[in-house]
Design a protein around this motif. Structure first.
Motif, PDB file in Angstrom:
ATOM      1  N   UNK A 107       0.899  -1.272   0.077  1.00 55.52           N
ATOM      2  CA  UNK A 107      -0.063  -0.026  -0.211  1.00 55.52           C
ATOM      3  C   UNK A 107       0.991   1.320   0.082  1.00 55.52           C
ATOM      4  N   UNK A 108       2.117   1.211   0.754  1.00 56.82           N
ATOM      5  CA  UNK A 108       2.893   2.464   0.896  1.00 56.82           C
ATOM      6  C   UNK A 108       3.868   2.579  -0.207  1.00 56.82           C
ATOM      7  N   UNK A 109       4.405   1.595  -0.812  1.00 58.54           N
ATOM      8  CA  UNK A 109       5.493   1.425  -1.848  1.00 58.54           C
ATOM      9  C   UNK A 109       4.978   1.088  -3.097  1.00 58.54           C
ATOM     10  N   UNK A 110       4.283   0.059  -3.334  1.00 58.12           N
ATOM     11  CA  UNK A 110       3.820  -0.468  -4.731  1.00 58.12           C
ATOM     12  C   UNK A 110       2.777   0.325  -5.168  1.00 58.12           C
ATOM     13  N   UNK A 111       1.798   0.409  -4.336  1.00 60.97           N
ATOM     14  CA  UNK A 111       0.675   1.052  -5.004  1.00 60.97           C
ATOM     15  C   UNK A 111       0.914   2.546  -5.425  1.00 60.97           C
ATOM     16  N   UNK A 112       1.553   3.332  -4.613  1.00 63.09           N
ATOM     17  CA  UNK A 112       1.944   4.541  -5.155  1.00 63.09           C
ATOM     18  C   UNK A 112       2.739   4.756  -6.377  1.00 63.09           C
ATOM     19  N   UNK A 113       3.508   3.758  -6.705  1.00 56.95           N
ATOM     20  CA  UNK A 113       4.212   3.707  -7.865  1.00 56.95           C
ATOM     21  C   UNK A 113       3.552   3.411  -9.035  1.00 56.95           C
ATOM     22  N   UNK A 114       2.756   2.350  -8.827  1.00 60.66           N
ATOM     23  CA  UNK A 114       1.989   2.145 -10.031  1.00 60.66           C
ATOM     24  C   UNK A 114       0.838   3.085 -10.335  1.00 60.66           C
ATOM     25  N   UNK A 115       0.141   3.722  -9.334  1.00 60.06           N
ATOM     26  CA  UNK A 115      -0.475   4.931  -9.616  1.00 60.06           C
ATOM     27  C   UNK A 115       0.080   5.964 -10.287  1.00 60.06           C
ATOM     28  N   UNK A 116       1.258   6.160  -9.800  1.00 67.53           N
ATOM     29  CA  UNK A 116       2.041   7.416 -10.206  1.00 67.53           C
ATOM     30  C   UNK A 116       2.327   7.285 -11.617  1.00 67.53           C
ATOM     31  N   UNK A 117       2.985   5.818 -12.365  1.00 69.38           N
ATOM     32  CA  UNK A 117       3.103   5.643 -13.530  1.00 69.38           C
ATOM     33  C   UNK A 117       1.899   5.498 -14.514  1.00 69.38           C
ATOM     34  N   UNK A 118       0.801   5.000 -14.166  1.00 70.29           N
ATOM     35  CA  UNK A 118      -0.405   5.061 -15.034  1.00 70.29           C
ATOM     36  C   UNK A 118      -1.227   6.512 -15.072  1.00 70.29           C
ATOM     37  N   UNK A 119      -1.107   7.078 -13.937  1.00 67.51           N
ATOM     38  CA  UNK A 119      -2.129   8.417 -13.855  1.00 67.51           C
ATOM     39  C   UNK A 119      -1.106   9.480 -14.059  1.00 67.51           C
ATOM     40  N   UNK A 120       0.273   9.341 -14.018  1.00 66.98           N
ATOM     41  CA  UNK A 120       1.021  10.386 -14.132  1.00 66.98           C
ATOM     42  C   UNK A 120       0.645  11.561 -13.360  1.00 66.98           C
ATOM     43  N   UNK A 121       0.367  11.160 -12.030  1.00 63.76           N
ATOM     44  CA  UNK A 121       0.123  12.168 -10.984  1.00 63.76           C
ATOM     45  C   UNK A 121       0.602  11.841  -9.763  1.00 63.76           C
ATOM     46  N   UNK A 122       1.806  12.168  -9.462  1.00 61.63           N
ATOM     47  CA  UNK A 122       2.305  11.594  -8.067  1.00 61.63           C
ATOM     48  C   UNK A 122       1.733  12.082  -6.954  1.00 61.63           C
ATOM     49  N   UNK A 123       1.244  13.237  -6.692  1.00 59.32           N
ATOM     50  CA  UNK A 123       0.709  13.840  -5.492  1.00 59.32           C
ATOM     51  C   UNK A 123      -0.592  12.745  -5.104  1.00 59.32           C
ATOM     52  N   UNK A 124      -1.655  12.412  -6.115  1.00 58.41           N
ATOM     53  CA  UNK A 124      -2.693  11.609  -5.752  1.00 58.41           C
ATOM     54  C   UNK A 124      -2.414  10.242  -4.932  1.00 58.41           C
ATOM     55  N   UNK A 125      -1.434   9.517  -5.646  1.00 60.63           N
ATOM     56  CA  UNK A 125      -1.100   8.292  -5.079  1.00 60.63           C
ATOM     57  C   UNK A 125      -0.117   8.337  -3.907  1.00 60.63           C
ATOM     58  N   UNK A 126       0.404   9.680  -3.518  1.00 60.46           N
ATOM     59  CA  UNK A 126       1.063   9.742  -2.289  1.00 60.46           C
ATOM     60  C   UNK A 126       0.106  10.043  -1.285  1.00 60.46           C
ATOM     61  N   UNK A 127      -0.900  10.868  -1.403  1.00 62.71           N
ATOM     62  CA  UNK A 127      -1.855  11.212  -0.812  1.00 62.71           C
ATOM     63  C   UNK A 127      -2.887   9.959  -0.103  1.00 62.71           C
ATOM     64  N   UNK A 128      -2.972   9.003  -1.242  1.00 62.33           N
ATOM     65  CA  UNK A 128      -3.785   7.862  -0.919  1.00 62.33           C
ATOM     66  C   UNK A 128      -3.339   7.119   0.341  1.00 62.33           C
ATOM     67  N   UNK A 129      -2.165   6.599   0.345  1.00 64.14           N
ATOM     68  CA  UNK A 129      -1.637   5.794   1.772  1.00 64.14           C
ATOM     69  C   UNK A 129      -1.467   6.860   2.913  1.00 64.14           C
ATOM     70  N   UNK A 130      -1.256   8.312   2.626  1.00 65.86           N
ATOM     71  CA  UNK A 130      -1.222   8.945   3.832  1.00 65.86           C
ATOM     72  C   UNK A 130      -2.484   9.083   4.365  1.00 65.86           C
ATOM     73  N   UNK A 131      -3.611   9.459   3.531  1.00 68.40           N
ATOM     74  CA  UNK A 131      -4.789   9.479   4.090  1.00 68.40           C
ATOM     75  C   UNK A 131      -5.273   8.501   4.868  1.00 68.40           C
TER      76      UNK A 131
END
Length: 253
Positions: free
Chosen positions: A186-210
């Motif tokens: 959730x904290x390592x893999x998911x943000x990486x996949x989300x960032x690569x596919x969405x091209x939006x780093x902030x959103x998938x850093x926000x997800x595990x933090x929230x």
């Protein structure tokens, strides 16, 4: 309220947790084009099953009115609209214009525009009259609300006496080994996949933090009770990855 102070402390601890409505809406609008695809991919398709299970708890009758808060692209609203017996109206509320626009396209393609209506609004000040809803749902959105207590009070207000509430939100597995593996994903893999596919780093850093900053399940359940809800229950789905909170507005109100 204890919940709001916990949110404030977590917010100050992370730069990703500013829950200003405009900021959150802008962030979700930026990933709207990939949102559904990433939800299904990152949950291995389980998100569909979680939504069906939440709607099944509502005891909907024919012609019922459902208000889906933080509706996003209307996935949960669409599940509710297909319930048997069919509700009469499902109102989806969200403050992100891009998400609502995508949701409206999905409704049109599915032929559900007559039963599901989307409107822009804030969970802390719903554009709905008091007592209008037989059921209220929230799918993975309560943690994004700036004032959790106010949002819960609004859910209570729009429900009719005897109406049902179902809230899906992320949790954490209790089994130590599974919890460790899940948190790593959730904290390592998911943000990486989300960032690569969405091209939006902030959103998938926000997800595990929230998710990490959100109220614990027992604390959130207590907030529901303190706000007037009865019959509050927590069901942990898929080893605790998701919590389903169900409650009812007392009939004597």
């Amino acid at each position: 309220m204890m919940g709001d102070s916990a949110n404030t402390e977590a917010k100050s601890a992370s730069p990703f947790l500013d829950k200003n409505p405009r900021r959150i809406a802008k962030m979700f609008d930026a990933i709207a084009h990939r949102y559904d695809q990433l939800n299904h991919l990152l949950s291995a398709g389980l998100d569909r099953r979680w939504r069906r299970m939440s709607v099944a708890t509502l005891n909907l009758s024919s012609g019922a009115c459902v208000v889906d808060i933080c509706t996003g692209t209307a996935d949960l609203a669409m599940v509710a609209s297909r319930h048997d017996p069919a509700p009469g109206l499902v109102v989806g509320v969200d403050f992100a214009r891009g998400m609502l626009a995508l949701g409206q396209k999905k409704l049109t393609l599915a032929g559900l525009g007559g039963i599901v209506r989307l409107t822009r609004g804030d969970a802390c000040c719903l554009p709905c009259r008091s007592g209008c809803a037989d059921a209220v749902t929230v799918g993975f959105g309560i943690r994004n609300v700036a004032e959790t207590t106010e949002a819960v009070r609004e859910m209570y207000r729009v429900l009719r006496p005897g109406g049902h509430l179902a809230i899906l939100e992320f949790g954490e597995p209790s089994m130590p080994v599974l919890r460790t593996l899940y948190l790593w994903y959730f904290r390592r893999v998911l943000p990486l996949i989300g960032r690569l596919l969405s091209r939006h780093a902030e959103a998938y850093a926000y997800l595990p933090a929230s998710v990490s900053a959100f109220l614990g399940s027992a604390t959130f359940a207590e907030l529901l009770r303190a706000s007037g809800f009865s019959d509050v229950r927590i069901t942990r789905l898929t080893f605790g990855i998701v919590c389903l909170y169900v409650a009812r507005k007392p009939t004597y109100v």
